[in-house]
Design a protein around this motif. Structure first.
Motif, PDB file in Angstrom:
ATOM      1  N   CYS A   1       0.824  -1.220   0.000  1.00 19.77           N
ATOM      2  CA  CYS A   1       0.000   0.000   0.000  1.00 19.77           C
ATOM      3  C   CYS A   1       0.853   1.263   0.000  1.00 19.77           C
ATOM      4  O   CYS A   1       0.616   2.186  -0.773  1.00 19.77           O
ATOM      5  CB  CYS A   1      -0.943   0.005   1.206  1.00 19.77           C
ATOM      6  N   ILE A   2       1.867   1.315   0.871  1.00 16.27           N
ATOM      7  CA  ILE A   2       2.694   2.524   0.945  1.00 16.27           C
ATOM      8  C   ILE A   2       3.559   2.651  -0.300  1.00 16.27           C
ATOM      9  O   ILE A   2       3.831   3.759  -0.783  1.00 16.27           O
ATOM     10  CB  ILE A   2       3.552   2.534   2.237  1.00 16.27           C
ATOM     11  N   GLY A   3       3.973   1.504  -0.852  1.00 12.62           N
ATOM     12  CA  GLY A   3       4.750   1.542  -2.086  1.00 12.62           C
ATOM     13  C   GLY A   3       3.949   2.096  -3.241  1.00 12.62           C
ATOM     14  O   GLY A   3       4.412   2.965  -3.997  1.00 12.62           O
TER      15      GLY A   3
ATOM     16  N   LYS B   1       3.411   9.560  -6.414  1.00 19.98           N
ATOM     17  CA  LYS B   1       4.031  10.843  -6.091  1.00 19.98           C
ATOM     18  C   LYS B   1       5.273  11.058  -6.961  1.00 19.98           C
ATOM     19  O   LYS B   1       5.915  10.083  -7.380  1.00 19.98           O
ATOM     20  CB  LYS B   1       4.457  10.881  -4.613  1.00 19.98           C
ATOM     21  N   PRO B   2       5.627  12.311  -7.207  1.00 14.79           N
ATOM     22  CA  PRO B   2       6.907  12.566  -7.889  1.00 14.79           C
ATOM     23  C   PRO B   2       8.055  11.988  -7.055  1.00 14.79           C
ATOM     24  O   PRO B   2       8.050  12.119  -5.829  1.00 14.79           O
ATOM     25  CB  PRO B   2       6.977  14.093  -7.957  1.00 14.79           C
TER      26      PRO B   2
ATOM     27  N   TRP C   1       8.419  12.597  -0.713  1.00 19.91           N
ATOM     28  CA  TRP C   1       8.544  11.425   0.144  1.00 19.91           C
ATOM     29  C   TRP C   1       8.633  11.815   1.619  1.00 19.91           C
ATOM     30  O   TRP C   1       8.154  11.097   2.489  1.00 19.91           O
ATOM     31  CB  TRP C   1       9.761  10.588  -0.276  1.00 19.91           C
ATOM     32  N   GLU C   2       9.258  12.950   1.902  1.00 21.09           N
ATOM     33  CA  GLU C   2       9.316  13.454   3.284  1.00 21.09           C
ATOM     34  C   GLU C   2       7.908  13.743   3.801  1.00 21.09           C
ATOM     35  O   GLU C   2       7.595  13.478   4.967  1.00 21.09           O
ATOM     36  CB  GLU C   2      10.165  14.726   3.352  1.00 21.09           C
ATOM     37  N   ASN C   3       7.041  14.282   2.935  1.00 21.03           N
ATOM     38  CA  ASN C   3       5.662  14.578   3.336  1.00 21.03           C
ATOM     39  C   ASN C   3       4.926  13.297   3.735  1.00 21.03           C
ATOM     40  O   ASN C   3       4.190  13.269   4.730  1.00 21.03           O
ATOM     41  CB  ASN C   3       4.917  15.281   2.199  1.00 21.03           C
TER      42      ASN C   3
ATOM     43  N   VAL D   1      -2.925   6.561   6.003  1.00 17.03           N
ATOM     44  CA  VAL D   1      -2.232   7.519   5.144  1.00 17.03           C
ATOM     45  C   VAL D   1      -2.647   7.321   3.688  1.00 17.03           C
ATOM     46  O   VAL D   1      -2.897   8.282   2.961  1.00 17.03           O
ATOM     47  CB  VAL D   1      -0.698   7.379   5.303  1.00 17.03           C
ATOM     48  N   SER D   2      -2.754   6.065   3.249  1.00 15.94           N
ATOM     49  CA  SER D   2      -3.188   5.782   1.874  1.00 15.94           C
ATOM     50  C   SER D   2      -4.615   6.254   1.641  1.00 15.94           C
ATOM     51  O   SER D   2      -4.942   6.780   0.584  1.00 15.94           O
ATOM     52  CB  SER D   2      -3.089   4.277   1.594  1.00 15.94           C
ATOM     53  N   LEU D   3      -5.478   6.073   2.643  1.00 13.21           N
ATOM     54  CA  LEU D   3      -6.876   6.481   2.526  1.00 13.21           C
ATOM     55  C   LEU D   3      -6.997   8.001   2.441  1.00 13.21           C
ATOM     56  O   LEU D   3      -7.731   8.540   1.608  1.00 13.21           O
ATOM     57  CB  LEU D   3      -7.678   5.935   3.706  1.00 13.21           C
ATOM     58  N   GLU D   4      -6.266   8.705   3.306  1.00  7.13           N
ATOM     59  CA  GLU D   4      -6.369  10.164   3.336  1.00  7.13           C
ATOM     60  C   GLU D   4      -5.773  10.800   2.086  1.00  7.13           C
ATOM     61  O   GLU D   4      -6.078  11.948   1.762  1.00  7.13           O
ATOM     62  CB  GLU D   4      -5.671  10.720   4.583  1.00  7.13           C
TER      63      GLU D   4
END
Length: 482
Positions: free
Chosen positions: A172-174, A180-181, A187-189, A212-215
């Motif tokens: 999911c996080i990947g 994202k760019p 990535w820091e965000n 985080v993925s949902l938001e």
């Protein structure tokens, strides 16, 4: 642990070896599964007809035993929560003059004790190397080498560490980062958002990643995703059904690129799959998505979010505890007792999805009377023979799902549903459509195939050519008018 990959592993093995068996079945059990429902699922997955004659548990057990006798068969029971369940059904399966293989997945250690020690696999979270490989595969899936740039590797390792080796979290996080760019700032965000979730969660786990993925989802896509959680656990989500319901609910907006609403909706579904928020179950012969599923870990999180935002709730028909409908706009009925819901005074409903097979139509009437804003009414699979008159007072209704019900006729009063966009009467007992159906000028999808008719189709009235907005017409007799 949830999300460690139990079902994924077994699914791979099952699809590899099932061709070597005479009969194969995969049944998702889930926490709330009843014994009689489980036997019906097993029979259905083995291709055994479940009719009036064998709906009783004893008859079902006899049918399964007789069908498997003399065969080489395999049965997967996915997500078993209690050991006694297997003890109650094991005698259903023949042991002489045949060979049976059983695979059980579970989060519970006591369930694993049903098998001998050498037949038990305890899955552990991924080690660092495999976590890294999976992350790169997901985060850089559209890069030729699928490698993480040097300037992002330190951040990547920090993100991976928070996933605790859980494949579902890493995937999911990947996939989120793949949208994202590939810059340190972006990535820091994401990493900062993970830290915020970690501070809020009492017990940090996979939910932190999923939140985080949902938001991160855009507003319209988020609504589409919340809608998917209203289906029962481990339910196969059919692409065409989901697309039609999203459009009817108003989640899909026209774009400037001249794509149809259906094309936009299908693009949303593909994006949810690409973000690893939905899992592909089946594709058609052209590779197009046909069925998908929401992982139960993700579903629990999304249901909580839907409840928080008054988007929707699940009603299971339990007689214990009060069911509050205050502010809720969508209800998914996953039980057969509507009495408590009928007395709840629901007045703000936009959608009602009924998954219970046997429902009392009298309890449905007050719900419909109070819900004049209802835009979706899905009664798929219920054993109703006639729609209550209250349905035809729902002026805002856009989606009427009657698929696989026992509806025998539709009255001319259907003309009052002037905003209807989808009429799904596929697999019912209809033999003709009312004359007034040609006056439903907003119809986009009309399905009316009759169960039990192998030749011909449902008779339609003259004037069908006036339904200029139709994008799909299926199951009607093109030669004969009523």
């Amino acid at each position: 642990m949830p999300g460690v990959g139990k079902t994924t592993l077994v699914d791979h093995v099952y699809n590899t070896v099932k061709v070597d068996f005479d009969a194969a079945a995969w049944v998702t059990v889930s926490k709330s599964c009843r014994l009689d429902d489980l036997l019906k699922k097993i029979a259905s997955q083995f291709g055994i007809a479940v009719g009036v004659a064998n709906t009783e548990m004893g008859s079902l057990a006899e049918s399964i035993h007789k069908y498997l006798h003399g065969k080489k068969y395999i049965l997967v029971l996915d997500d078993v929560w209690v050991a006694p369940l297997w003890l109650e059904i094991r005698n259903v399966f023949p042991t002489s003059n045949c060979m049976g293989r059983f695979v059980i997945t579970s989060r519970k250690h006591e369930v694993s004790l049903l098998a001998t020690q050498e037949s038990t696999i305890h899955l552990e979270p991924l080690q660092a190397y495999h976590s890294w490989v999976l992350f790169c595969k997901e985060a850089f899936w559209n890069h030729a080498d699928k490698q993480c740039p040097l300037e992002l590797q330190e951040l990547a390792r920090k993100v991976i560490a928070k996933c605790q080796g859980l494949p579902i979290a890493i995937a999911c996080i990947g996939r989120l980062l793949s949208c994202k760019p590939p810059t340190s700032t972006e990535w820091e965000n994401v990493h900062r958002d993970l830290d915020l979730q970690l501070a809020e969660d009492v017990i940090p786990d996979v939910h932190m990643i999923l939140k985080v993925s949902l938001e991160d989802l855009p507003y319209d896509l988020k609504n589409c995703f919340l809608h998917c959680a209203l289906f029962p656990e481990d339910h196969k989500l059919k692409r065409r059904t989901i697309v039609r319901q999203w459009i009817a609910a108003g989640f899909i907006k026209e774009k400037e690129d001249n794509r149809t609403l259906e094309e936009v909706a299908e693009g949303y579904l593909t994006e949810l799959v690409n973000r690893s928020l939905l899992q592909v179950v089946e594709r058609n012969h052209t590779g197009r998505l046909k069925h998908c599923r929401m992982h139960d870990v993700i579903r629990l999180l999304v249901l909580n979010k839907a409840k928080e935002e008054c988007f929707g709730k699940v009603y299971n028909g339990s007689a214990t505890g009060a069911f509050s409908v205050e502010g809720v706009r969508r209800i998914s009925v996953q039980g057969e007792n509507l009495e408590q819901l009928s007395r709840s005074g629901a007045t703000h409903l936009r959608a009602l999805h009924v998954f219970g097979r046997y429902i009392d139509i009298d309890f449905l009437k007050p719900i419909l009377t109070a819900s004049n804003l209802l835009s979706t009414l899905d009664l798929k699979g219920t054993r109703i023979r006639m729609l209550p008159n209250e349905v035809f007072d729902l002026f805002n209704l856009r989606y009427l799902g009657l698929r696989h019900t026992e509806i025998e006729s539709l009255p001319e009063a259907v003309v009052r549903l002037q905003n209807l966009e989808v009429l799904d009467a596929f697999g019912t007992k209809l033999t003709y459509l009312p004359n007034n159906v040609v006056k439903l000028q907003k119809l986009r999808h009309l399905y009316a195939w009759t169960s039990g008719i192998s030749v011909g189709g449902v008779k339609v009235p003259n004037g069908m050519q006036h339904l200029a907005g139709l994008r799909a017409l299926q199951g009607v007799n093109a030669r004969v008018s009523a």
